[in-house]
Design a protein around this motif. Structure first.
Motif, PDB file in Angstrom:
ATOM      1  N   GLU A   1      33.871  32.186  47.931  1.00 48.12           N
ATOM      2  CA  GLU A   1      34.195  31.630  47.012  1.00 48.12           C
ATOM      3  C   GLU A   1      35.753  31.855  46.294  1.00 48.12           C
ATOM      4  N   ALA A   2      36.945  30.600  46.022  1.00 47.29           N
ATOM      5  CA  ALA A   2      38.040  30.617  45.498  1.00 47.29           C
ATOM      6  C   ALA A   2      38.237  30.172  43.466  1.00 47.29           C
ATOM      7  N   LEU A   3      39.578  31.092  43.827  1.00 44.97           N
ATOM      8  CA  LEU A   3      39.859  29.890  42.447  1.00 44.97           C
ATOM      9  C   LEU A   3      40.544  28.433  42.415  1.00 44.97           C
ATOM     10  N   SER A   4      40.093  27.772  41.435  1.00 45.34           N
ATOM     11  CA  SER A   4      40.913  26.972  41.381  1.00 45.34           C
ATOM     12  C   SER A   4      42.131  26.737  41.215  1.00 45.34           C
TER      13      SER A   4
ATOM     14  N   GLU B   1      42.680  27.264  37.043  1.00 38.71           N
ATOM     15  CA  GLU B   1      42.358  29.433  36.842  1.00 38.71           C
ATOM     16  C   GLU B   1      43.530  30.842  38.113  1.00 38.71           C
ATOM     17  N   ILE B   2      44.188  29.994  38.890  1.00 37.59           N
ATOM     18  CA  ILE B   2      45.453  30.899  39.253  1.00 37.59           C
ATOM     19  C   ILE B   2      46.323  30.923  38.141  1.00 37.59           C
TER      20      ILE B   2
ATOM     21  N   ARG C   1      41.584  46.694  36.976  1.00 33.60           N
ATOM     22  CA  ARG C   1      42.806  45.751  36.227  1.00 33.60           C
ATOM     23  C   ARG C   1      42.533  44.312  36.815  1.00 33.60           C
ATOM     24  N   LEU C   2      42.968  44.127  37.336  1.00 31.69           N
ATOM     25  CA  LEU C   2      42.346  42.403  37.910  1.00 31.69           C
ATOM     26  C   LEU C   2      40.939  42.046  37.029  1.00 31.69           C
ATOM     27  N   HIS C   3      40.028  42.952  37.093  1.00 31.01           N
ATOM     28  CA  HIS C   3      39.128  42.027  36.470  1.00 31.01           C
ATOM     29  C   HIS C   3      39.043  41.999  34.888  1.00 31.01           C
ATOM     30  N   GLU C   4      39.494  43.225  34.208  1.00 35.21           N
ATOM     31  CA  GLU C   4      40.441  42.899  33.042  1.00 35.21           C
ATOM     32  C   GLU C   4      40.954  41.708  32.632  1.00 35.21           C
ATOM     33  N   VAL C   5      42.263  41.558  33.526  1.00 35.06           N
ATOM     34  CA  VAL C   5      43.093  40.077  32.749  1.00 35.06           C
ATOM     35  C   VAL C   5      42.152  39.171  32.873  1.00 35.06           C
ATOM     36  N   ALA C   6      41.297  39.044  34.197  1.00 35.85           N
ATOM     37  CA  ALA C   6      40.787  37.375  34.626  1.00 35.85           C
ATOM     38  C   ALA C   6      39.663  37.828  33.211  1.00 35.85           C
ATOM     39  N   GLU C   7      39.306  38.406  33.068  1.00 41.69           N
ATOM     40  CA  GLU C   7      38.066  38.783  31.908  1.00 41.69           C
ATOM     41  C   GLU C   7      38.855  38.006  30.185  1.00 41.69           C
ATOM     42  N   LEU C   8      40.074  38.233  30.063  1.00 43.39           N
ATOM     43  CA  LEU C   8      41.238  37.964  29.321  1.00 43.39           C
ATOM     44  C   LEU C   8      41.687  36.237  29.499  1.00 43.39           C
TER      45      LEU C   8
ATOM     46  N   VAL D   1      38.484  33.177  33.368  1.00 44.20           N
ATOM     47  CA  VAL D   1      38.474  32.728  34.856  1.00 44.20           C
ATOM     48  C   VAL D   1      36.665  33.194  34.189  1.00 44.20           C
ATOM     49  N   LYS D   2      35.731  32.182  34.766  1.00 44.14           N
ATOM     50  CA  LYS D   2      34.132  32.971  34.836  1.00 44.14           C
ATOM     51  C   LYS D   2      33.671  33.694  35.981  1.00 44.14           C
TER      52      LYS D   2
END
Length: 317
Positions: A129-132, A135-136, A242-249, A252-253
């Motif tokens: 799995e990778a980000l588009s 998404e980046i 912290r990375l997970h929290e920023v991703a939610e904001l 990014v699903k």
């Protein structure tokens, strides 16, 4: 007939157990041996955690006689069917304990080569799995740059994407190993998974951000590159959160973890025309197996690559 004498075309050999230790005592000897090899603290911790899970399963310390192939295969069956752990998780635990059992057999602490049958379970080929690109961009735009922690997290994400290092390597980076003139960061051998030093390159944009961050954090007087807002060492679990929290904001699903950023960087490197051999060196892989997966994932781009690099292009240009 003496030991090692040929009989009927085969060599006979006898094994003699020199001393009788319990499984816990064997493990203590094994860890002494592994520590003498200079293992990374994280690797040592993994051995100890996996051994504790093994002990929890047995519910007691085992004697040499109780350490049988059947006993360890029972542990595998328990992890797979009762605990229903993912195959990759099971295999990580199996590999560390196989190393322990191999040591025990080679040192004559046990007389059965349990490690030869105690093997990893089969794993289906996983899609990496990778980000588009979109998404980046969403992720990078979601860091709160007005705070030190937010700006630091953005710089860490940029460095991780650009250098494609592991999270443990990122957090072990030192200011003294950043070379802005060469555009590289040196990773010391003791902090890499393969225990080999390597240099990872930085893009111009990442270097600019990193230089600003280093100027701002210089007052801490610490050689570690990435620190907390009060100058302490960053913990991997803290930064994952912290990375997970920023991703939610960011909206990014996907489950954004440090390793997905490593995968993303590797895929974009290949897609943008990078060759797999230099990628293998940057990633610190000992063989091409993992690097080959990134190449296979970019097969949709083969037509465009062929148009650019067709053997006949230089014949008829």
């Amino acid at each position: 007939m003496r030991k090692g004498t040929r009989k009927h075309g085969r060599v006979t050999a006898t094994r003699k157990v020199t001393e009788s230790f319990t499984m816990v005592e064997m493990f203590e000897r094994f860890m002494w041996f592994k520590n003498s090899e200079g293992l990374a603290p994280r690797t040592v911790e993994e051995y100890e955690i996996h051994f504790q899970w093994l002990c929890d399963y047995f519910g007691k310390d085992l004697s040499r006689e109780e350490m049988t192939t059947e006993a360890f295969l029972g542990w595998v069956d328990f992890m797979v069917h009762e605990k229903q752990l993912k195959p990759n998780t099971v295999n990580i635990r199996i590999r560390t304990m196989r190393a322990f059992l191999r040591y025990c057999f080679m040192e004559n602490l046990i007389d059965e080569p349990i490690h030869e049958r105690f093997k990893p379970v089969k794993v289906a080929e996983e899609q990496i799995e990778a980000l588009s690109v979109a998404e980046i961009k969403s992720l990078l735009n979601s860091f709160e740059e007005s705070t030190f922690a937010g700006y630091r997290d953005k710089v860490m994400t940029m460095v991780l994407l650009d250098t494609m290092v592991r999270i443990s390597e990122l957090l072990a980076m030192k200011r003294s190993n950043v070379d802005f003139k060469a555009g590289t960061i040196k990773l010391e051998a003791m902090n890499t998974k393969t225990r080999k030093a390597r240099e990872v390159p930085l893009s111009t944009k990442t270097m600019k951000l990193l230089k600003e961050y280093m100027d701002e954090s210089a007052d801490f007087g610490e050689d570690l590159l990435f620190l907390t807002y009060d100058g302490r060492e960053m913990l991997s679990n803290t930064w994952r959160t912290r990375l997970h929290e920023v991703a939610e904001l960011s909206g990014v699903k996907k489950a954004v973890r440090p390793h997905i950023l490593r995968h993303t960087g590797a895929l974009l490197y290949i897609t943008n025309g990078g060759d797999p051999f230099s990628l293998q060196k940057i990633l610190g892989h000992t063989d091409m197996s993992m690097t080959r997966k990134y190449v296979n994932m970019t097969n949709l781009d083969v037509k465009r690559q062929h148009n650019s690099f067709s053997p006949l292009r230089h014949v008829f240009r």
